[in-house]
Write a protein that holds these residues in place. Structure first.
Motif, PDB file in Angstrom:
ATOM      1  N   ASP A 283      -1.627   5.028  -0.374  1.00 45.60           N
ATOM      2  CA  ASP A 283      -1.966   4.426  -0.659  1.00 45.60           C
ATOM      3  C   ASP A 283      -1.236   4.470  -2.569  1.00 45.60           C
ATOM      4  O   ASP A 283      -0.796   4.230  -3.447  1.00 45.60           O
TER       5      ASP A 283
ATOM      6  N   HIS B 125     -11.850   3.432   2.145  1.00 42.54           N
ATOM      7  CA  HIS B 125     -11.490   3.228   3.642  1.00 42.54           C
ATOM      8  C   HIS B 125     -12.063   2.979   4.653  1.00 42.54           C
ATOM      9  O   HIS B 125     -11.595   3.085   5.897  1.00 42.54           O
TER      10      HIS B 125
ATOM     11  N   CYS C 111      -5.078   9.803  -2.345  1.00 46.51           N
ATOM     12  CA  CYS C 111      -4.355   8.882  -0.556  1.00 46.51           C
ATOM     13  C   CYS C 111      -2.953   8.784  -0.938  1.00 46.51           C
ATOM     14  O   CYS C 111      -2.008   8.073  -1.280  1.00 46.51           O
TER      15      CYS C 111
ATOM     16  N   HIS D  35      -4.482   6.285   7.235  1.00 51.29           N
ATOM     17  CA  HIS D  35      -3.856   6.957   5.614  1.00 51.29           C
ATOM     18  C   HIS D  35      -4.018   8.273   5.534  1.00 51.29           C
ATOM     19  O   HIS D  35      -4.862   9.762   6.165  1.00 51.29           O
TER      20      HIS D  35
HETATM   21 ZN   LIG Z   1      -5.678   5.196   1.543  1.00 46.90          ZN
END
Ligand SMILES: [Zn+2]
Ligand SMILES: [Zn+2]
Ligand SMILES: [Zn+2]
Length: 101
Positions: free
Chosen positions: A64, A77, A61, A87
């Motif tokens: 993140d 998620h 991701c 994302h």
């Molecule tokens: Zn994420």
């Protein structure tokens, strides 16, 4: 977050999961262990999940800045209805695994 130490040196944090021998290794040991071995090119290495540090990561991701295994990816998620669409996630492949599509 659980702290998981390298199977080999037992002193650094695990970063790499080697599927071939189910070893969890830090970066230096991964290079050390496998550079000595020509067969290492056939080993499939994955980054280790940043969340549980117990499974090979399957998804990265970018939002993140984490790599996650399938379980942690769904936990992270799917628990939030915005996350999965907003994302930027990419499926990860082993360093020497299947050819990219
Ligand atoms: Zn994420
Ligand atoms: Zn190590
Ligand atoms: Zn995980």
């Amino acid at each position: 977050m659980m702290l998981v130490l390298c199977d080999y040196c037992d002193s650094k944090t695990v970063v790499i999961f080697c599927r071939a021998d189910s070893a969890k290794l830090c970066i230096s040991c991964d290079q050390y262990v496998h550079s000595a071995n020509a067969l290492s090119l056939k080993y499939v290495h994955s980054q280790i999940c940043n969340n549980c540090r117990n499974e090979p990561a399957a998804v990265r991701c970018a939002t993140d800045n984490l790599v996650l295994c399938n379980d942690c990816d769904s936990d992270t998620h799917n628990s939030s209805f915005v996350a999965s669409s907003i994302h930027a996630r990419h499926r990860l492949y082993g360093f020497s695994g299947c050819p990219l599509p």
